[in-house]
Design an enzyme around this catalytic site. Structure first.
Site, mmCIF file in Angstrom:
data_model
loop_
_atom_site.group_PDB
_atom_site.id
_atom_site.type_symbol
_atom_site.label_atom_id
_atom_site.label_comp_id
_atom_site.label_asym_id
_atom_site.label_seq_id
_atom_site.Cartn_x
_atom_site.Cartn_y
_atom_site.Cartn_z
ATOM 1 N N ALA A 1 0.812 -1.220 0.000
ATOM 2 C CA ALA A 1 0.000 0.000 0.000
ATOM 3 C C ALA A 1 0.845 1.270 0.000
ATOM 4 C CB ALA A 1 -0.928 0.012 1.218
ATOM 5 N N ASP B 1 12.218 5.774 4.638
ATOM 6 C CA ASP B 1 11.301 4.860 5.318
ATOM 7 C C ASP B 1 11.861 4.400 6.651
ATOM 8 O OD1 ASP B 1 9.887 5.191 2.996
ATOM 9 O OD2 ASP B 1 10.273 3.181 2.221
#
Length: 378
Positions: free
Chosen positions: A120, A169
């Site tokens: 996602a 991230d």
């Protein structure tokens, strides 16, 4: 399936790390630029038991029948494949990137569970890496800082997994704080925590997972990265971080149209991150909507990483009163985010779901996320 069911005993410790949403600053990280992510209240948990040999064994709730194993004496990317490379790769990268000496160290049994949606664009992969990296550095007493572990996670993902991602991230997953974003300079790794203040402004971040899956290790992401490197070389700079908005007319003269548009996205996106940080500090979150929308348009038109489902999610959210909206993550699928008034969450969710149905798309998964604490020992 649980740790106990797989390995026959109870784990000695659990570590967890969150997924992330990038508020703004897409594909700027590997160009030495600026990003503005936040850790979310969806986490990956690594349950760990100590072994008395040199074996690492890895299992997960999402592949319950398989246990992958590798000796600490055989750590090499050529021996790693599939999702377990996210775990084995960390042990390897601790040696290769951080210089850790694992001779004399014993192995672990590791069991991974997660409620971070996979595919996602919410960085389920970095959540695994950061939970495991924090656990290994603690349990092996390696003494590495969280910024060092972000580098280890990126190195592992680049070289063990084979995905050419930047450092955003892992930094968000390790450094996140409650109701705040992490302003990260990807060149220096300097960070500043910036208050998001969504709570006091009655705002929510709505994630619209299009359920169009993407894979970073495949071509589109790498092609964009190659374009950026060509653009930087043509401009005579180390990275596109060193090109300003004022340099774009010269860039247009030097570069072919496609490379120029890739460069223009990065350069303007870096500026939008700086503008968003300033706006959050001076005016608060209700004033950043136009920056979010401009970011999406740049990714759609210049970087060409959006897909029709992402465009429809953004357009529908904006048409029904969102403060701002944009795709988030690497692109080619994944999720969009919308900054919305708390009382409008239901209305916008219904509108997006109806729009997807009318267009013949899969039903999106729409949910709220909150800025949360980074990786920790649970």
């Amino acid at each position: 399936m649980t740790f106990q069911q797989v390995y026959g005993y109870e784990p000695s410790v659990r570590y967890s790390a969150p997924g992330r949403v990038n508020l703004i600053g897409e594909h700027t990280d590997y160009n030495d630029g600026y990003v503005l992510p936040f850790a979310i209240d969806r986490r990956t948990v690594a349950s760990i038991g100590q072994r008395d040999d040199r074996l690492l064994r890895v299992a997960s709730a999402f592949e319950p029948d398989a246990v992958h194993e590798l000796s600490l004496d055989e750590l090499d990317p050529s021996r790693m494949s599939g999702w377990s490379a996210y775990v084995f790769g960390i042990a390897w990268a601790l040696c290769e990137q951080a210089g850790a000496d694992l001779s004399g160290k014993s192995g672990f049994d590791v069991f991974i569970e997660s409620d971070v949606p996979v595919g996602a664009g919410l960085s389920s992969s970095a959540a695994i890496e950061c939970a495991v990296a924090l656990a290994f550095t603690d349990l092996w007493d390696l003494g590495l800082s969280r910024k060092q572990l972000a580098r280890v996670g990126q190195y592992s993902e680049n070289h063990a997994v084979g995905a050419p991602t930047g450092i955003m991230d892992q930094s968000a997953s390790l450094l996140g704080e409650q109701d705040a974003v992490v302003f990260l300079d990807c060149r220096t790794l300097d960070t500043a925590v910036v208050d998001l203040a969504l709570e006091s402004n009655d705002l929510e971040v709505l994630v619209i997972d299009t359920r169009v899956e993407h894979a970073h290790a495949t071509g589109g992401y790498k092609a964009r990265r190659d374009s950026c490197e060509r653009g930087a070389a043509a401009m005579g700079v180390e990275a596109l971080r060193d090109v300003s908005v004022d340099d774009l007319p010269r860039a247009q003269e030097l570069l072919d149209d496609e490379t120029f548009r890739r460069v223009r996205h990065i350069v303007t996106e870096d500026q939008r991150v700086l503008d968003t940080v300033r706006t959050l500090r001076e005016q608060g979150p209700r004033a950043i909507g136009s920056l979010l929308v401009a970011s999406h348009e740049s990714m759609r038109d210049d970087f060409e990483i959006s897909v029709p489902e992402l465009d429809l999610a953004v357009e529908t959210a904006m048409a029904h009163g969102a403060v701002g909206a944009r795709m988030t993550g690497g692109g080619f699928g994944g999720a969009a985010i919308a900054l919305v008034d708390r009382e409008a969450c239901g209305t916008i969710t219904d509108a997006v779901t109806s729009a997807f149905a009318a267009a013949g798309y899969r039903e999106p998964n729409v949910f709220t996320v909150h800025a949360a604490q980074g990786a920790r020992r649970d």
